[in-house]
Write a protein that holds these residues in place. Structure first.
Motif, PDB file in Angstrom:
ATOM      1  N   ALA A 110     -10.990 -72.412  37.625  1.00 14.37           N
ATOM      2  CA  ALA A 110     -11.039 -73.459  38.650  1.00 14.37           C
ATOM      3  C   ALA A 110     -10.768 -72.888  40.036  1.00 14.37           C
ATOM      4  O   ALA A 110     -11.462 -73.219  41.016  1.00 14.37           O
ATOM      5  CB  ALA A 110     -10.031 -74.554  38.311  1.00 14.37           C
ATOM      6  N   VAL A 111      -9.746 -72.029  40.122  1.00 11.47           N
ATOM      7  CA  VAL A 111      -9.434 -71.402  41.409  1.00 11.47           C
ATOM      8  C   VAL A 111     -10.597 -70.534  41.869  1.00 11.47           C
ATOM      9  O   VAL A 111     -11.011 -70.567  43.040  1.00 11.47           O
ATOM     10  CB  VAL A 111      -8.144 -70.568  41.302  1.00 11.47           C
ATOM     11  CG1 VAL A 111      -7.913 -69.764  42.578  1.00 11.47           C
ATOM     12  CG2 VAL A 111      -6.953 -71.467  41.024  1.00 11.47           C
ATOM     13  N   TYR A 112     -11.150 -69.758  40.938  1.00 16.00           N
ATOM     14  CA  TYR A 112     -12.296 -68.902  41.275  1.00 16.00           C
ATOM     15  C   TYR A 112     -13.495 -69.737  41.725  1.00 16.00           C
ATOM     16  O   TYR A 112     -14.204 -69.363  42.666  1.00 16.00           O
ATOM     17  CB  TYR A 112     -12.664 -68.046  40.067  1.00 16.00           C
ATOM     18  CG  TYR A 112     -13.962 -67.292  40.246  1.00 16.00           C
ATOM     19  CD1 TYR A 112     -13.998 -66.101  40.956  1.00 16.00           C
ATOM     20  CD2 TYR A 112     -15.151 -67.789  39.720  1.00 16.00           C
ATOM     21  CE1 TYR A 112     -15.193 -65.417  41.139  1.00 16.00           C
ATOM     22  CE2 TYR A 112     -16.347 -67.117  39.893  1.00 16.00           C
ATOM     23  CZ  TYR A 112     -16.367 -65.932  40.606  1.00 16.00           C
ATOM     24  OH  TYR A 112     -17.544 -65.264  40.792  1.00 16.00           O
ATOM     25  N   SER A 113     -13.731 -70.868  41.064  1.00 16.12           N
ATOM     26  CA  SER A 113     -14.860 -71.722  41.421  1.00 16.12           C
ATOM     27  C   SER A 113     -14.777 -72.165  42.876  1.00 16.12           C
ATOM     28  O   SER A 113     -15.802 -72.277  43.560  1.00 16.12           O
ATOM     29  CB  SER A 113     -14.893 -72.952  40.512  1.00 16.12           C
ATOM     30  OG  SER A 113     -15.110 -72.577  39.166  1.00 16.12           O
ATOM     31  N   VAL A 114     -13.542 -72.399  43.351  1.00 16.30           N
ATOM     32  CA  VAL A 114     -13.346 -72.837  44.731  1.00 16.30           C
ATOM     33  C   VAL A 114     -13.463 -71.668  45.702  1.00 16.30           C
ATOM     34  O   VAL A 114     -14.179 -71.739  46.708  1.00 16.30           O
ATOM     35  CB  VAL A 114     -11.975 -73.520  44.889  1.00 16.30           C
ATOM     36  CG1 VAL A 114     -11.694 -73.840  46.354  1.00 16.30           C
ATOM     37  CG2 VAL A 114     -11.917 -74.795  44.044  1.00 16.30           C
ATOM     38  N   VAL A 120     -20.048 -72.511  38.159  1.00 14.55           N
ATOM     39  CA  VAL A 120     -20.555 -72.116  36.847  1.00 14.55           C
ATOM     40  C   VAL A 120     -19.513 -71.314  36.068  1.00 14.55           C
ATOM     41  O   VAL A 120     -19.605 -71.173  34.847  1.00 14.55           O
ATOM     42  CB  VAL A 120     -21.864 -71.304  37.006  1.00 14.55           C
ATOM     43  CG1 VAL A 120     -21.575 -69.920  37.587  1.00 14.55           C
ATOM     44  CG2 VAL A 120     -22.594 -71.185  35.669  1.00 14.55           C
ATOM     45  N   ALA A 121     -18.490 -70.817  36.775  1.00 11.60           N
ATOM     46  CA  ALA A 121     -17.430 -70.059  36.103  1.00 11.60           C
ATOM     47  C   ALA A 121     -16.736 -70.906  35.043  1.00 11.60           C
ATOM     48  O   ALA A 121     -16.262 -70.374  34.029  1.00 11.60           O
ATOM     49  CB  ALA A 121     -16.409 -69.572  37.129  1.00 11.60           C
ATOM     50  N   LEU A 122     -16.660 -72.208  35.237  1.00 13.50           N
ATOM     51  CA  LEU A 122     -16.020 -73.082  34.257  1.00 13.50           C
ATOM     52  C   LEU A 122     -16.808 -73.090  32.945  1.00 13.50           C
ATOM     53  O   LEU A 122     -16.224 -73.149  31.862  1.00 13.50           O
ATOM     54  CB  LEU A 122     -15.889 -74.495  34.812  1.00 13.50           C
ATOM     55  CG  LEU A 122     -14.905 -74.647  35.976  1.00 13.50           C
ATOM     56  CD1 LEU A 122     -15.069 -76.012  36.640  1.00 13.50           C
ATOM     57  CD2 LEU A 122     -13.477 -74.453  35.480  1.00 13.50           C
ATOM     58  N   ALA A 123     -18.131 -73.032  33.041  1.00 15.97           N
ATOM     59  CA  ALA A 123     -18.958 -72.977  31.827  1.00 15.97           C
ATOM     60  C   ALA A 123     -18.776 -71.648  31.108  1.00 15.97           C
ATOM     61  O   ALA A 123     -18.664 -71.599  29.873  1.00 15.97           O
ATOM     62  CB  ALA A 123     -20.424 -73.194  32.191  1.00 15.97           C
ATOM     63  N   TRP A 124     -18.732 -70.555  31.875  1.00 14.78           N
ATOM     64  CA  TRP A 124     -18.506 -69.252  31.254  1.00 14.78           C
ATOM     65  C   TRP A 124     -17.109 -69.179  30.641  1.00 14.78           C
ATOM     66  O   TRP A 124     -16.912 -68.571  29.590  1.00 14.78           O
ATOM     67  CB  TRP A 124     -18.686 -68.135  32.284  1.00 14.78           C
ATOM     68  CG  TRP A 124     -20.111 -67.894  32.664  1.00 14.78           C
ATOM     69  CD1 TRP A 124     -20.678 -68.034  33.893  1.00 14.78           C
ATOM     70  CD2 TRP A 124     -21.175 -67.491  31.794  1.00 14.78           C
ATOM     71  NE1 TRP A 124     -22.015 -67.749  33.863  1.00 14.78           N
ATOM     72  CE2 TRP A 124     -22.341 -67.397  32.588  1.00 14.78           C
ATOM     73  CE3 TRP A 124     -21.252 -67.193  30.443  1.00 14.78           C
ATOM     74  CZ2 TRP A 124     -23.577 -67.026  32.047  1.00 14.78           C
ATOM     75  CZ3 TRP A 124     -22.482 -66.822  29.895  1.00 14.78           C
ATOM     76  CH2 TRP A 124     -23.625 -66.736  30.699  1.00 14.78           C
TER      77      TRP A 124
END
Length: 250
Positions: A110-114, A120-124
């Motif tokens: 989540a932090v990375y996504s922001v 798409v990191a959440l899907a990975w």
């Protein structure tokens, strides 16, 4: 009850904090890396290399504590079957170990996504959790319940830490080990082939190394094979646990 134990959360938090402090600048770069797939895979690799040492040790007394607390005879008198109680104990302890790992992985994603602008990191992260993290939890959980039936839990913890770094962290070129093999519960095949780690090679044969028959060429098929092997070995360990408990109660 395991989820309410502060030691479960503190142990995972301390390990994560150490991983961050050992490479602060590297984590800062990772949070800005546009390659979401590789970033998640690299994070999961570190998680599965270090965190099982903590939760594997914490799970070691979950099955034997019933006898130590004197409630095993009471449980044996209930209508529930021994197999059902063992399955419940196993799935419950594994779930307790898996929840903090989900918080860590999806929190990072989540932090990375922001920061990187890559939701798409959440899907990975979901894929990595399913094919890398959970098989390791189920594998470690099975042995953490079974082995203390034949040796003291403190001794198991010491041996488990030694096994974990021998079987997942030592290079096969140095000594015989299950590192980079389908028997590595760190999930090297699935992380490399299904999630997509590209920074370095995790799985496959090593020239001149022993036990290379356990290291087929890394492909999606051998990644699924590795997941299946780990789950099968975990099921075998639980079968041994059930046999040991049956003999004890006779």
């Amino acid at each position: 009850m395991m989820l309410r134990k502060r030691s479960m959360w503190i142990t995972n938090a301390v390990i994560v904090l150490l991983l961050v402090l050992l490479n602060v600048s590297g984590w800062g770069d990772a949070l800005r890396d546009p390659d979401a797939r590789n970033t998640v895979a690299s994070t999961v690799f570190l998680m599965n290399l270090m965190l099982p040492v903590g939760y594997g040790s914490l799970l070691a007394d979950r099955l034997i504590r019933d006898s130590r607390l004197g409630v095993a005879p009471i449980l044996d008198a209930t209508p529930a079957s021994p197999t059902g109680r063992l399955a419940g104990k196993y799935l419950g302890t594994c779930a307790a170990a898996a929840v903090p790992l989900a918080v860590i992985l999806f929190g990072f994603a989540a932090v990375y996504s922001v920061t990187a602008g890559r939701p798409v990191a959440l899907a990975w992260a979901a894929l990595a959790y399913a094919v890398v993290v959970l098989p390791a939890v189920l594998f470690v959980g099975a042995f953490a319940l079974t082995v203390p039936l034949v040796m003291p839990a403190p001794l198991f913890r010491v041996l488990f830490v030694g096994y974990w770094f021998w079987g997942n962290g030592i290079s096969p070129a140095v000594m015989p080990t299950t590192t980079q093999s389908v028997l590595s519960p760190a999930g090297v095949y699935s992380n490399q082939e299904l999630v997509g780690l590209r920074d370095f090679t995790l799985a496959g044969p090593v020239p001149g190394a022993t036990l290379n028959f356990l290291r087929p060429e890394a492909t999606p098929a051998t990644a699924w094979l590795s997941v299946g092997v780990l789950l099968a070995v975990a099921a075998l360990a639980l079968g041994v646990a059930q046999t040991l408990r049956t003999r004890t109660t006779r």
